[in-house]
Write an enzyme that holds these catalytic residues in place. Sequence first.
Site, PDB file in Angstrom:
ATOM      1  N   GLU A   5      39.263 -18.771 -34.381  1.00  0.00           N
ATOM      2  CA  GLU A   5      37.808 -18.891 -34.301  1.00  0.00           C
ATOM      3  C   GLU A   5      37.266 -17.544 -33.809  1.00  0.00           C
ATOM      4  OE1 GLU A   5      34.184 -21.213 -32.008  1.00  0.00           O
ATOM      5  OE2 GLU A   5      35.868 -20.261 -31.000  1.00  0.00           O
ATOM      6  N   ASP A  26      40.671 -21.519 -30.077  1.00  0.00           N
ATOM      7  CA  ASP A  26      39.256 -21.443 -29.723  1.00  0.00           C
ATOM      8  C   ASP A  26      38.946 -20.140 -28.978  1.00  0.00           C
ATOM      9  OD1 ASP A  26      36.569 -22.821 -29.270  1.00  0.00           O
ATOM     10  OD2 ASP A  26      37.160 -22.335 -27.213  1.00  0.00           O
TER      11      ASP A  26
END
Length: 701
Positions: free
Chosen positions: A398, A343
């Site tokens: 991401e 993330d």
Amino acid sequence: MAASGTQGPQAPKLPELLERDPYLAPFERDFQRRYALFYKRLKSIDDNEGGLNKFSKSYKSFGVNQFVDGGVYCKEWAPGAEAVFLTGDFNGWNPFSHPYKKMEYGKWELFIPPGQDGFSPVPHGSKLKVVIRAQNGELLYRISPWARYVVRYEGKVNYDWVHWDPPQSYIRKHRSPKKLKSLRIYESHVGIASPEGKIASYKNFTYNVLPRIRDLGYNCIQLMAVMEHAYYASFGYQVTSFFAASSRYGTPDDLKELIDVAHSMGITVLLDVVHSHASKNSEDGLNKFDGTDSCFFHSGPRGTHRIWDSRLFDYANWEVLRFLLSNLRMWIEDYGFDGFRFDGVTSMLYHDHGIGKEFSGDYNEYFGLDVDEDALCYLMLANHMINFLHPDCITIAEDVSGMPALCRPVAEGGGGFDYRLAMAIPDKWIKIIKELKDEDWNMGNIVYTLTNRRCDEKYIAYAESHDQALVGDKTLAFRLMDAEMYTNMSVFTPLTPVIDRGIQLHKMIRLITHTLGGDGYLNFMGNEFGHPEWLDFPRKGNNESFHYARRQFNLTDDHLLRYKFLNEFDRDMNKLEEKFGWLASPPAFVTEKHESNKVIAFERAGLLFIFNFHPYESYVDYRVGVEVPGNLTVFLSIKSLWILMLQNMEDIRGWTTIQSTSLKNILTIIDLIQLWCTFQAEWLLCFRIRMSHSEDLCNYH
């Protein structure tokens, strides 16, 4: 060869990257510098720690660990501490009876011998705290950064550290699946995986949700919010205990069982790992562990993310590298995870964290002083370690910026990731649905967004993820059908223009994203059947309500509701990919982007896909260019979209005319008919057809 003036080791396969993309040639020195930093740190780990294998096993020595003879070994890194002690139930909470011994480089250690009975002096399930005497003399009671299990008891604000060392831990029964070629990901959150208004459990997910995922044809789950986070509404992105599986869903053994059962179904399990930042909590988090603001994080303003209000790791710090690399290793080897979705990679890659920045794609944006090369080096080390020790594991980045070579091997000077998220695609669908009339949809722009990706870097395509489900936003289904989802989803109610349009476009958007958008596909749980409303966790602003923090799987189980049609289509779409493998095939070749007809046609994996996005025009005897002609056989028939197979192939090119007269007779009879035929075929045609009621839709925007 390195560019002139470049010192140090050279990325051995960088020439291959530059040959593949000559526009990167001016930045050869940047790639060589990044690789040299990676190589220097890797060699330093080899020279000083006995290698990356030993270095990344530090989770077995740091924190509190049980020896075979019953003794307990404790170790912490607290460079700003004046003294360190261990206290807890085992010593009656005496803060000074068990002092740590100071070692080099800010490390502290303590050995507690076994009791006279040979048993551990720190029993399983007992509470512990590390006591830090700060430089100002203050005593700080902290949870070890390496704690494996933390619990918030009822009526308490902060989490307690509970020693987890059961007499018999869960024993894995099934091997991890081999590395997948076609990745169909079901993005999941354990806590909301139930229609009930409560926090759901690992056990519930194991026995009630995994069978659904398998039936839908997904071969991978991505588990969110597993790393312990004090604030439930953070969606797991404000981590407080990096080595602890969230106790709000159950025990560590419950999570191990979930992963093991998934493996028994042939399902790969990825962890949504958050190494881009950490919670600012100090009582039950990493922040100010030793009383200073520089332990684990950058000191001063650089150590705080001004938007997320969280702490930012110092990726150049030796002990931070040990902590983060060991964290990845622990999740793989102790729990059985098969890889990670990293993330916040964009925030890691740039000193300005990409805040307020719109990346245009100009290569100059990805090189220079704004790039945090220490963070990039950590990601290279992480991917190198995972690929070396566990080559079947998968890593996904991401990254919204489009950093070149992020998903190329480290040996090429790349970041080493397997995939990156195609984050522009969901934004494009929302923009189209929100701002444009149906007749204004631009076919070329849709195709451009779905196919605009870096050469030889693999992308995970998705029409929507958890981001679009959060409060303040809307899912595709809710944007398309909105309030009518409350009143007109019953099969006994008339099929209104809004519901009909919404259902058909929901299917089409997902299918064209699945087939054209990338090399893997992702869906957030519940969105496959058009889950109504938004996602909102219990918080003060909603009176701690769980009403929107759940997934109403009961809607698709009810055969009197139209949600089942979307669910069945999603399943058939995945099953078809499983058979033909278009995600593992080379990118599609687009043969038609017809703006006035609103038709898109493309070929992939030996299949031909045709979509008609026109809001009210149906086409009879539509001519489509194909590599080989043949007769048509209905394979899957749905009112606004149909799938046909060509048979009796000949090794010549030609045109195929789609005779739709008989198809209209089929398509107007029922809302959904599935004809699983015996077939031998090489081409699939997918075409959206509007029926006789389409005149009612021509003025709908």
